[in-house]
Design a protein around this motif. Sequence first.
Motif, PDB file in Angstrom:
ATOM      1  N   TYR A   1       0.849  -1.197   0.000  1.00  0.00           N
ATOM      2  CA  TYR A   1       0.000   0.000   0.000  1.00  0.00           C
ATOM      3  C   TYR A   1       0.884   1.245   0.000  1.00  0.00           C
ATOM      4  O   TYR A   1       1.937   1.263   0.606  1.00  0.00           O
ATOM      5  CB  TYR A   1      -0.855   0.061   1.275  1.00  0.00           C
ATOM      6  CG  TYR A   1      -1.956  -0.961   1.380  1.00  0.00           C
ATOM      7  CD1 TYR A   1      -1.698  -2.257   1.820  1.00  0.00           C
ATOM      8  CD2 TYR A   1      -3.264  -0.621   1.063  1.00  0.00           C
ATOM      9  CE1 TYR A   1      -2.722  -3.184   1.932  1.00  0.00           C
ATOM     10  CE2 TYR A   1      -4.297  -1.538   1.174  1.00  0.00           C
ATOM     11  CZ  TYR A   1      -4.009  -2.823   1.613  1.00  0.00           C
ATOM     12  OH  TYR A   1      -5.015  -3.733   1.720  1.00  0.00           O
TER      13      TYR A   1
ATOM     14  N   TYR B   1       0.462   5.393   0.884  1.00  0.00           N
ATOM     15  CA  TYR B   1      -0.303   6.536   1.372  1.00  0.00           C
ATOM     16  C   TYR B   1       0.618   7.750   1.353  1.00  0.00           C
ATOM     17  O   TYR B   1       1.845   7.624   1.344  1.00  0.00           O
ATOM     18  CB  TYR B   1      -0.771   6.315   2.822  1.00  0.00           C
ATOM     19  CG  TYR B   1      -1.931   5.374   2.958  1.00  0.00           C
ATOM     20  CD1 TYR B   1      -1.757   3.997   2.843  1.00  0.00           C
ATOM     21  CD2 TYR B   1      -3.210   5.855   3.203  1.00  0.00           C
ATOM     22  CE1 TYR B   1      -2.830   3.134   2.954  1.00  0.00           C
ATOM     23  CE2 TYR B   1      -4.293   5.006   3.332  1.00  0.00           C
ATOM     24  CZ  TYR B   1      -4.084   3.645   3.198  1.00  0.00           C
ATOM     25  OH  TYR B   1      -5.157   2.802   3.316  1.00  0.00           O
TER      26      TYR B   1
ATOM     27  N   GLN C   1       1.013  11.890   3.115  1.00  0.00           N
ATOM     28  CA  GLN C   1       0.520  12.839   4.098  1.00  0.00           C
ATOM     29  C   GLN C   1       1.095  14.211   3.764  1.00  0.00           C
ATOM     30  O   GLN C   1       2.298  14.445   3.887  1.00  0.00           O
ATOM     31  CB  GLN C   1       0.920  12.438   5.517  1.00  0.00           C
ATOM     32  CG  GLN C   1       0.312  13.346   6.575  1.00  0.00           C
ATOM     33  CD  GLN C   1       0.680  12.944   7.987  1.00  0.00           C
ATOM     34  OE1 GLN C   1       1.684  12.285   8.227  1.00  0.00           O
ATOM     35  NE2 GLN C   1      -0.142  13.346   8.950  1.00  0.00           N
TER      36      GLN C   1
ATOM     37  N   SER D   1       0.249  18.697   7.867  1.00  0.00           N
ATOM     38  CA  SER D   1      -0.894  19.042   8.725  1.00  0.00           C
ATOM     39  C   SER D   1      -2.228  18.523   8.206  1.00  0.00           C
ATOM     40  O   SER D   1      -3.275  19.115   8.469  1.00  0.00           O
ATOM     41  CB  SER D   1      -0.989  20.562   8.933  1.00  0.00           C
ATOM     42  OG  SER D   1       0.085  20.996   9.729  1.00  0.00           O
ATOM     43  N   GLN D   2      -2.186  17.424   7.468  1.00  0.00           N
ATOM     44  CA  GLN D   2      -3.418  16.760   7.050  1.00  0.00           C
ATOM     45  C   GLN D   2      -3.337  15.283   7.413  1.00  0.00           C
ATOM     46  O   GLN D   2      -2.260  14.772   7.738  1.00  0.00           O
ATOM     47  CB  GLN D   2      -3.620  16.905   5.534  1.00  0.00           C
ATOM     48  CG  GLN D   2      -3.822  18.340   5.077  1.00  0.00           C
ATOM     49  CD  GLN D   2      -4.112  18.414   3.592  1.00  0.00           C
ATOM     50  OE1 GLN D   2      -4.601  17.468   2.978  1.00  0.00           O
ATOM     51  NE2 GLN D   2      -3.805  19.555   2.998  1.00  0.00           N
ATOM     52  N   GLY D   3      -4.465  14.596   7.343  1.00  0.00           N
ATOM     53  CA  GLY D   3      -4.455  13.153   7.545  1.00  0.00           C
ATOM     54  C   GLY D   3      -3.901  12.452   6.322  1.00  0.00           C
ATOM     55  O   GLY D   3      -3.914  12.999   5.219  1.00  0.00           O
ATOM     56  N   PRO D   4      -3.388  11.233   6.480  1.00  0.00           N
ATOM     57  CA  PRO D   4      -2.868  10.490   5.331  1.00  0.00           C
ATOM     58  C   PRO D   4      -3.952  10.235   4.280  1.00  0.00           C
ATOM     59  O   PRO D   4      -5.139  10.128   4.604  1.00  0.00           O
ATOM     60  CB  PRO D   4      -2.393   9.172   5.952  1.00  0.00           C
ATOM     61  CG  PRO D   4      -2.104   9.506   7.375  1.00  0.00           C
ATOM     62  CD  PRO D   4      -3.143  10.535   7.742  1.00  0.00           C
TER      63      PRO D   4
ATOM     64  N   TYR E   1      -4.943   7.762   0.921  1.00  0.00           N
ATOM     65  CA  TYR E   1      -4.668   6.541   0.167  1.00  0.00           C
ATOM     66  C   TYR E   1      -4.282   6.894  -1.268  1.00  0.00           C
ATOM     67  O   TYR E   1      -4.893   7.774  -1.891  1.00  0.00           O
ATOM     68  CB  TYR E   1      -5.910   5.649   0.168  1.00  0.00           C
ATOM     69  CG  TYR E   1      -5.892   4.513  -0.829  1.00  0.00           C
ATOM     70  CD1 TYR E   1      -6.521   4.631  -2.065  1.00  0.00           C
ATOM     71  CD2 TYR E   1      -5.246   3.315  -0.530  1.00  0.00           C
ATOM     72  CE1 TYR E   1      -6.514   3.582  -2.972  1.00  0.00           C
ATOM     73  CE2 TYR E   1      -5.243   2.266  -1.431  1.00  0.00           C
ATOM     74  CZ  TYR E   1      -5.872   2.400  -2.651  1.00  0.00           C
ATOM     75  OH  TYR E   1      -5.863   1.371  -3.560  1.00  0.00           O
TER      76      TYR E   1
ATOM     77  N   TYR F   1       4.300   7.104   2.362  1.00  0.00           N
ATOM     78  CA  TYR F   1       4.485   5.902   3.174  1.00  0.00           C
ATOM     79  C   TYR F   1       4.197   4.650   2.347  1.00  0.00           C
ATOM     80  O   TYR F   1       3.135   4.542   1.729  1.00  0.00           O
ATOM     81  CB  TYR F   1       3.543   5.912   4.373  1.00  0.00           C
ATOM     82  CG  TYR F   1       3.761   7.043   5.350  1.00  0.00           C
ATOM     83  CD1 TYR F   1       2.975   8.193   5.298  1.00  0.00           C
ATOM     84  CD2 TYR F   1       4.738   6.956   6.335  1.00  0.00           C
ATOM     85  CE1 TYR F   1       3.156   9.222   6.204  1.00  0.00           C
ATOM     86  CE2 TYR F   1       4.924   7.979   7.244  1.00  0.00           C
ATOM     87  CZ  TYR F   1       4.132   9.110   7.167  1.00  0.00           C
ATOM     88  OH  TYR F   1       4.313  10.132   8.072  1.00  0.00           O
TER      89      TYR F   1
ATOM     90  N   LEU G   1      -3.192   0.276  10.381  1.00  0.00           N
ATOM     91  CA  LEU G   1      -2.010   0.467   9.558  1.00  0.00           C
ATOM     92  C   LEU G   1      -0.842   0.869  10.445  1.00  0.00           C
ATOM     93  O   LEU G   1      -0.996   1.661  11.363  1.00  0.00           O
ATOM     94  CB  LEU G   1      -2.245   1.581   8.541  1.00  0.00           C
ATOM     95  CG  LEU G   1      -3.044   1.245   7.287  1.00  0.00           C
ATOM     96  CD1 LEU G   1      -3.189   2.477   6.427  1.00  0.00           C
ATOM     97  CD2 LEU G   1      -2.413   0.115   6.525  1.00  0.00           C
ATOM     98  N   ILE G   2       0.321   0.301  10.149  1.00  0.00           N
ATOM     99  CA  ILE G   2       1.532   0.665  10.881  1.00  0.00           C
ATOM    100  C   ILE G   2       2.394   1.524   9.964  1.00  0.00           C
ATOM    101  O   ILE G   2       2.781   1.081   8.877  1.00  0.00           O
ATOM    102  CB  ILE G   2       2.306  -0.584  11.325  1.00  0.00           C
ATOM    103  CG1 ILE G   2       1.428  -1.417  12.270  1.00  0.00           C
ATOM    104  CG2 ILE G   2       3.614  -0.189  12.014  1.00  0.00           C
ATOM    105  CD1 ILE G   2       2.018  -2.755  12.628  1.00  0.00           C
ATOM    106  N   PHE G   3       2.672   2.725  10.402  1.00  0.00           N
ATOM    107  CA  PHE G   3       3.421   3.675   9.586  1.00  0.00           C
ATOM    108  C   PHE G   3       4.894   3.676   9.963  1.00  0.00           C
ATOM    109  O   PHE G   3       5.248   3.746  11.137  1.00  0.00           O
ATOM    110  CB  PHE G   3       2.859   5.090   9.765  1.00  0.00           C
ATOM    111  CG  PHE G   3       1.527   5.294   9.119  1.00  0.00           C
ATOM    112  CD1 PHE G   3       0.364   4.912   9.774  1.00  0.00           C
ATOM    113  CD2 PHE G   3       1.433   5.843   7.855  1.00  0.00           C
ATOM    114  CE1 PHE G   3      -0.875   5.078   9.174  1.00  0.00           C
ATOM    115  CE2 PHE G   3       0.189   6.016   7.246  1.00  0.00           C
ATOM    116  CZ  PHE G   3      -0.954   5.629   7.913  1.00  0.00           C
ATOM    117  N   GLY G   4       5.751   3.611   8.941  1.00  0.00           N
ATOM    118  CA  GLY G   4       7.180   3.836   9.143  1.00  0.00           C
ATOM    119  C   GLY G   4       7.454   5.316   9.025  1.00  0.00           C
ATOM    120  O   GLY G   4       6.561   6.148   9.205  1.00  0.00           O
TER     121      GLY G   4
END
Lengths: 111, 115
Positions: A34, A36, A38, A41-44, A46, A87, A99-102
Amino acid sequence: DAKTTQPTSMDCAEGRAANLPCNHSTISGNEYVYWYRQIHSQGPQYIIHGLKNNETNEMASLIITEDRKSSTLILPHATLRDTAVYYCIVRVGRSQGNLIFGKGTKLSVKP
Amino acid sequence: GAVVSQHPSRVICKSGTSVKIECRSLDFQATTMFWYRQFPKQSLMLMATSNEGSKATYEQGVEKDKFLINHASLTLSTLTVTSAHPEDSSFYICSVRDTNVYGYTFGSGTRLTVV
């Protein structure tokens, strides 16, 4: 979920293609890739996902190597508004968990 | 995909007060919502999983008595930061798992500043 490795940052000239790499050498057969992004200052948001085959949508293309150990997200004509952190996340497609973000790749598109 | 609305987008509060953040799934019935926190120049970290009609599941190190989560309906989850401290200042983001596209939809985030 398999671990991913991405460059910390990349620059791209406006109007050019941005190619963002991701390594996921421990990916297993039922895990999807996947992407994504960002914007500050916004949400991620898709972008795209894929399993084996290359995928394309209105935002980007996803190229997955034959051995599935790496992939590349392509923004064909980057604009200043594509400046964001991107991401790459690997996980089982129907997994119910979060979801796990690096750390992602900070893409800076420059005029 | 799902449409997620998060409110407020920014809030400033005094130390010791409580702040409520709302996350609404506008067109999708979400039995599960996720709450993340993001400090400056860092990635998103999951705080808790909000389950409709039952207790939330908190990640290790997140105080459940400080970060109260209520998911009373299929379209609304709230996160209340109680007795806020300056170190709670952060960007809080909610997420819904959108089963239609195998993906997740995120709210626009809430910037909390505790003074």
